[in-house]
Design an enzyme around this catalytic site. Structure first.
Site, PDB file in Angstrom:
ATOM      1  CG  ASP A 105      -5.335  -9.964   3.155  1.00  0.00           C
ATOM      2  OD1 ASP A 105      -5.077 -10.609   2.194  1.00  0.00           O
ATOM      3  OD2 ASP A 105      -4.994  -8.759   3.384  1.00  0.00           O
ATOM      4  CG  HIS A 148      -2.090  -1.052   1.299  1.00  0.00           C
ATOM      5  ND1 HIS A 148      -2.827  -1.108   0.071  1.00  0.00           N
ATOM      6  CD2 HIS A 148      -2.236  -1.859   2.175  1.00  0.00           C
ATOM      7  CE1 HIS A 148      -3.597  -2.123   0.401  1.00  0.00           C
ATOM      8  NE2 HIS A 148      -3.228  -2.585   1.606  1.00  0.00           N
ATOM      9  CG  HIS A 170      -6.791  -5.262   1.626  1.00  0.00           C
ATOM     10  ND1 HIS A 170      -6.353  -6.092   2.640  1.00  0.00           N
ATOM     11  CD2 HIS A 170      -7.925  -4.649   2.358  1.00  0.00           C
ATOM     12  CE1 HIS A 170      -7.267  -6.293   3.793  1.00  0.00           C
ATOM     13  NE2 HIS A 170      -8.316  -5.349   3.414  1.00  0.00           N
ATOM     14  CG  ASP A 187      -3.096  -8.367   0.629  1.00  0.00           C
ATOM     15  OD1 ASP A 187      -2.265  -8.956   1.595  1.00  0.00           O
ATOM     16  OD2 ASP A 187      -4.173  -7.780   0.798  1.00  0.00           O
TER      17      ASP A 187
END
Length: 307
Positions: free
Chosen positions: A244, A124, A163, A161
Site C-alpha cells: 500500500d 496491527h 502503515h 507496509d
C-alpha cells in the site's frame, strides 16, 4: 523453490460492502500468481494455527474473544475498521497457520522461500487487541514459533507496509531474539513508529513523509535498514509484505513504483542467502488498489522465485 500458502476460507472473510480490506484483494493476488511464470510454484493449503501457537503472542482472552465473536450472519464490529463475518475466525486461524507452516517448510527444506497469500492481515494486532483490519498477528505468531520450536536465536522481521506494524512492535519490543525493521508513512494510522521507538534496541523505524517515493524508500533501506539487518545476522528472514505504499494506493500518500517491490525483495533474499541459508517467509499485509496490488505481488513473488 518457492511455496505458496493460501486457503479458500481467506476469500470468505468479508468485512462488508465498501470495506477496503475486501475478498477482491486476495482474488487479485491469486489471479496474479496464476500466470505461466508461476506454474512451478508449489501450492500448499494453509493449516489452522493452534491455540498453543497463538498463545505465544496473544492473551487467552484475546483468542477467546476472536473465536467467540463469530456471527451467524452479517458482520460484527470489533472497532471502527475491523469487522468479522461468519468465516472470519477460521480465516484468521488459517492466515496465522500459513506463516507457521511456511516457516516449518523452509526450516526443513527443500523450499527456501515461501509467500503466504492470506487475509485478514496481521501486523496491527497487539497481544490483546484486534485492530486495523487484523485479528491475529500472523507474522508474530510465526516468529515466536521459529524461536520456540526451531530454537532460533535471531529472527528478523522486515515490514514495508505503508502503515507501521504497531502490533508486531508491541509484541517483540523487549525480545532481543527478534529484530523488527519497518519503513512506513508518518503521520498515518496507527500513529506509532517514530525513530525514537527502539524497544530493547531491537526496533528500527524508518518514517517516510507524505509524498516520498522510490528515492527516499531506497535510501532508508540501503543506508540504514539493510545494514542493520546484516549486522543482526538473522537465521530466518520474515517479511510483512504490504503493497500500500504504491503510488496508486488510496489509503496513503507514498509514491512507490511496482519495481520497488522487486528491488526490496531481491535485497531481502540476498540477505537471507548470506545469513539464513536462504530461508525467507513473506506474508501479505496491505495493498488496496487491486491493479497495483496484483502487479506488486507479481513483482515480489517473481523476485522470490528467481532469486
Amino acid at each position: 523453490m518457492l511455496q505458496l500458502y493460501t486457503h479458500t476460507v481467506c476469500l470468505e472473510h468479508d468485512p462488508g460492502p465498501g470495506h477496503a480490506e475486501s475478498p477482491a484483494r486476495l482474488r487479485a493476488v491469486l489471479q496474479a500468481l496464476d500466470q505461466d511464470r508461476f506454474a512451478m510454484v508449489d501450492r500448499v493449503e494453509a493449516p489452522r494455527a493452534t491455540r498453543e501457537q497463538l498463545l505465544r503472542v496473544h492473551t487467552a482472552a484475546h483468542i477467546d474473544r476472536i473465536l467467540g465473536m463469530t456471527p451467524e450472519s452479517g458482520t460484527v464490529r470489533l472497532d471502527e475498521d475491523t469487522l468479522m463475518s461468519p468465516a472470519s475466525a477460521e480465516a484468521g486461524l488459517r492466515a496465522a497457520g500459513a506463516v507457521v507452516a511456511a516457516i516449518d517448510a523452509v526450516m526443513k527444506g527443500p523450499a527456501s522461500h515461501a509467500f503466504c497469500a492470506v487475509r485478514p492481515p496481521g501486523h496491527h494486532a497487539t497481544p490483546d487487541t484486534a485492530m486495523g483490519f487484523c485479528l491475529f498477528n500472523n507474522i508474530a505468531v510465526g516468529a515466536a514459533h521459529a524461536i520456540a520450536v526451531h530454537g532460533l536465536k535471531r529472527v528478523a522481521i522486515a515490514d514495508f507496509d505503508v502503515h507501521h506494524g504497531n502490533g508486531t512492535q508491541a509484541i517483540f519490543q523487549h525480545e532481543s531474539r527478534v529484530l523488527f525493521i519497518s519503513s512506513h508513512q508518518s503521520p498515518l494510522y496507527p500513529g506509532t513508529g517514530s525513530e525514537d521507538e527502539r524497544g530493547a534496541g531491537n526496533i528500527i523505524n524508518a518514517p517516510l513523509s507524505p509524498g516520498d517515493g522510490s528515492y527516499e524508500f531506497r535510501e532508508w533501506w540501503d543506508g540504514a535498514l539493510l545494514p542493520r539487518l546484516h549486522a543482526f545476522k538473522p537465521q530466518l528472514v520474515l517479511v510483512s509484505a504490504g503493497f500500500d505504499a504504491h503510488y496508486n494506493d488510496p489509503l496513503a500518500d507514498i509514491h512507490l513504483q511496482t519495481e520497488d517491490y522487486a528491488w526490496i525483495t531481491e535485497r531481502l533474499v540476498a540477505l537471507a542467502r548470506v545469513h539464513a541459508d536462504g530461508r525467507l517467509v513473506s506474508t501479505l499485509e496491505g495493498g488496496y488498489d487491486l491493479s497495483a496490488l496484483a502487479a506488486s505481488v507479481s513483482a515480489h513473488a517473481g523476485a522470490l522465485l528467481s532469486s
